[in-house]
Design an enzyme around this catalytic site. Structure first.
Site, PDB file in Angstrom:
ATOM      1  N   PHE A  54      38.478  37.758  37.519  1.00 36.32           N
ATOM      2  CA  PHE A  54      38.949  38.357  36.254  1.00 36.32           C
ATOM      3  C   PHE A  54      37.932  38.259  35.130  1.00 36.32           C
ATOM      4  O   PHE A  54      37.988  39.027  34.175  1.00 36.32           O
ATOM      5  CB  PHE A  54      40.274  37.691  35.803  1.00 36.32           C
ATOM      6  CG  PHE A  54      40.081  36.361  35.105  1.00 36.32           C
ATOM      7  CD1 PHE A  54      39.780  36.306  33.747  1.00 36.32           C
ATOM      8  CD2 PHE A  54      40.187  35.163  35.794  1.00 36.32           C
ATOM      9  CE1 PHE A  54      39.600  35.094  33.092  1.00 36.32           C
ATOM     10  CE2 PHE A  54      40.000  33.949  35.156  1.00 36.32           C
ATOM     11  CZ  PHE A  54      39.701  33.913  33.802  1.00 36.32           C
ATOM     12  N   LYS A  67      37.840  45.539  45.435  1.00 34.87           N
ATOM     13  CA  LYS A  67      39.164  44.943  45.216  1.00 34.87           C
ATOM     14  C   LYS A  67      39.021  44.091  43.954  1.00 34.87           C
ATOM     15  O   LYS A  67      38.595  42.940  44.006  1.00 34.87           O
ATOM     16  CB  LYS A  67      39.552  44.086  46.425  1.00 34.87           C
ATOM     17  CG  LYS A  67      41.048  43.867  46.639  1.00 34.87           C
ATOM     18  CD  LYS A  67      41.807  43.343  45.441  1.00 34.87           C
ATOM     19  CE  LYS A  67      41.687  41.856  45.254  1.00 34.87           C
ATOM     20  NZ  LYS A  67      42.305  41.376  43.987  1.00 34.87           N
ATOM     21  N   GLU A 100      43.417  41.369  39.840  1.00 34.06           N
ATOM     22  CA  GLU A 100      44.701  41.984  39.447  1.00 34.06           C
ATOM     23  C   GLU A 100      45.015  41.704  37.985  1.00 34.06           C
ATOM     24  O   GLU A 100      45.933  42.282  37.425  1.00 34.06           O
ATOM     25  CB  GLU A 100      45.830  41.477  40.360  1.00 34.06           C
ATOM     26  CG  GLU A 100      46.159  39.985  40.255  1.00 34.06           C
ATOM     27  CD  GLU A 100      45.178  39.081  41.009  1.00 34.06           C
ATOM     28  OE1 GLU A 100      44.088  39.535  41.395  1.00 34.06           O
ATOM     29  OE2 GLU A 100      45.517  37.889  41.177  1.00 34.06           O
ATOM     30  N   SER A 120      36.901  31.838  42.641  1.00 33.35           N
ATOM     31  CA  SER A 120      36.984  30.375  42.672  1.00 33.35           C
ATOM     32  C   SER A 120      36.553  29.839  44.041  1.00 33.35           C
ATOM     33  O   SER A 120      36.602  30.557  45.045  1.00 33.35           O
ATOM     34  CB  SER A 120      38.418  29.942  42.357  1.00 33.35           C
ATOM     35  OG  SER A 120      39.284  30.481  43.337  1.00 33.35           O
ATOM     36  N   CYS A 141      31.426  31.688  34.623  1.00 33.34           N
ATOM     37  CA  CYS A 141      30.955  30.808  35.704  1.00 33.34           C
ATOM     38  C   CYS A 141      29.662  30.118  35.330  1.00 33.34           C
ATOM     39  O   CYS A 141      29.251  29.170  35.976  1.00 33.34           O
ATOM     40  CB  CYS A 141      30.770  31.596  36.984  1.00 33.34           C
ATOM     41  SG  CYS A 141      29.488  32.818  36.804  1.00 33.34           S
TER      42      CYS A 141
END
Ligand code: NAD
Length: 506
Positions: A159, A183, A186, A236, A291
């Site tokens: 995200f 993908k 969401e 993650s 990150c």
């Protein structure tokens, strides 16, 4: 019309992008997408079923042979046009990212620029996929090697960079001649739809790029699908490990980038004002949801730690927290209420395990609408504490005191995560020891967020990356192509005789 009906009408439905067009989800499973500034549901994203996934892969596969056979220069020209379109749409894209993610619009603009740089790199890929040639490796025998695309590849993204991380992957994959299925997360899915529409406008053939929204069902479906040759994952560590294990089990090429706990060493000789400003942006920018965010400041010597706190503390207290659309805002909200609760739990846990909470970012924020949180600062963090060992992924900075550089290096090298790190010093000798001995994938010297530019490659070590290839740059080209070596002779006479021992070049 009731008030509830009015609110419902404002919630948009996100679609998949398959065969060059929007396709509404049919699985009946959806997830809410929030506006983090208000806490309200702004959109709903569909979760793909396995039937939808099959349809998407079939479309990508059908398009892949023609795309692979398209001359690399013509593929690159699509990316040249894409670069232009992306730049023209960057304000719309930045607003879209900010609206669903909560990062400031200025920060979203920055992520787009870093993504654009990968598109620019990909425009030059025809040069990087050219092979090597040797004439006369044996008498009358020539040999050469070429890099060819893999076929259909997929990218699964987090995200926190809804445009930049997909852009780390697909420009390189497409320029190398692959079809690509994205993908996206969401939690902020709309940026990926804009990226897809612009690719179509740039002239990319239908089916070569798809967006499939979903959860674990879609991810595991991609990992198991026999027609997917490679998976790029960023997210993650537990999911990265799962993706690497399952993907490689199925014979796929996998690069899976995971979480992080990035240390910044502050030497006693550092320019402290410079180090403080660097820490402030690197720890609290994007609410710590990066990150490469610095989450541990390793101060060498107590005097250095005390001076650091004296200068940093007031600036953390004064952080401007507000609406991401406000130009003065330095830190917007977190991605979701659940994530903010998780960060708050870590803060509480840190207090419980004995770290000194100098600034508590919870106060004044958690009782207001939206997912806002202030900056928190801990001193006295110890290596065995949970707030040191685990990734918090929020605006929380811990200070850890060490006596010397050697101890700092040992500490960092012992941490499970090894994504990025930095040293702030005026000593070339200290910097040289650090860059040589540190076991971390990306290292900064007086640079707090050493995110490599597009023509270098991005990736961490240990639990921050599973797989053999870093992402984008030349490493990306290697990941998205496979090597073929060709040996050729054209016999003049029909004097060939069978050889039963290992052939050698004559
Ligand atoms: P996440 O792991 O929750 O999600 C990443 C992707 O995996 C999403 O598309 C999600 O839908 C999917 N996913 C989630 N749970 C899954 C499961 N159980 N099985 C299969 N798929 C699953 O990560 P996030 O919260 O979206 O992003 C934040 C994380 O990403 C942080 O740990 C951060 O450090 C990391 N990150 C790493 C890098 C890097 O380059 N190393 C870059 C950005 C973010």
């Amino acid at each position: 019309m009731t008030a509830t009906a009015v609110k419902q009408a404002a919630v948009t439905a996100v679609s998949h992008w398959i065969d060059g067009a929007e396709l509404a989800g049919t699985s009946g499973r959806t997830s809410d997408v929030f506006n983090p500034s208000t806490g309200e549901v702004a959109a709903q994203v569909p979760f793909a079923s396995l039937e939808e996934l099959d349809r998407c892969v079939a479309s990508a596969k059908a398009a892949s042979a023609a795309w692979a056979a398209t001359p690399p220069l013509r593929r690159a020209r699509v990316l040249f046009r894409y670069r232009q379109l992306l730049e023209e749409a960057s304000e719309e894209l930045a607003q879209t990212i900010s609206r669903e993610h909560g990062k400031t619009v200025a920060d979203a603009r920055g992520e787009i620029v870093r993504g654009l740089e990968v598109v620019e790199f990909a425009c030059g890929i025809p040069d990087l996929i050219k092979g090597e040639y040797n004439e006369n490796v044996g008498t009358g025998v020539d040999a050469w090697s070429i890099r060819q695309p893999l076929g259909v590849v997929a990218g699964i993204t987090p995200f926190n960079f809804p445009a930049m991380v997909p852009l780390w992957m697909f420009p390189v994959a497409l320029a190398c001649g692959n079809s690509f299925i994205l993908k996206p997360s969401e939690r902020d899915p709309s940026a990926s739809m804009l990226l897809a529409k612009l690719l179509k406008q740039a002239g990319l053939p239908d089916g070569v790029f798809s967006v499939l929204h979903g959860d674990k069902v879609a991810v595991d479906g991609l990992l198991a699908h026999p027609d997917i040759a490679a998976i790029s994952f960023v997210g993650s560590t537990p999911v990265a490990r799962h993706v690497h294990q399952q993907g490689t089990l199925g014979g796929k090429r996998v690069q899976a980038l995971g979480g992080a706990k990035n240390h910044m060493v502050i030497m006693p000789d550092a320019d402290l004002d410079d180090a403080v400003e660097a820490l402030l942006g690197a720890a609290y920018g994007s609410a710590g949801e990066r990150c490469m965010a610095i989450s541990v400041a390793v101060a060498v010597g107590d005097a250095c730690a005390d001076a650091l706190i004296e200068k940093l503390g007031p600036k953390v207290r004064a952080l401007k927290i507000g609406l991401p659309t406000d130009a003065a805002t330095e830190m917007g909200p977190l991605i979701s209420g659940a994530h903010r609760n998780k960060v708050c739990d870590y803060i509480q846990h840190g207090v419980g395990e004995g770290a000194k909470l100098l600034i508590d970012g919870r106060s004044g924020h958690v009782d207001k609408p939206g997912f806002f949180l202030g900056g928190s600062l801990f001193d006295g963090v110890q290596p065995d504490m949970k707030i040191y060992q685990e990734e918090i992924f929020g605006p929380v900075l811990g200070i850890l005191r060490v006596p010397d550089l050697e101890t700092a290096i040992k500490l960092i090298n012992a941490h499970p995560y090894a994504n990025g790190t930095a040293i702030f010093t005026r000593s070339g000798a200290a910097a040289r020891i650090f860059t040589s001995q540190i076991e971390v994938g990306m290292v900064g010297v007086n640079v707090p967020l050493p995110v490599p530019v597009a023509f270098h490659s991005f990736g961490g070590w240990r639990s921050s990356l599973f797989g053999d290839h870093h992402i984008y740059g030349r490493e990306g080209v290697r990941f998205y192509t496979r090597l073929k070596a060709i040996t050729q002779r054209w016999p003049k006479d029909a004097d060939a005789k069978a050889e039963f021992s290992m052939p050698t070049m004559k």
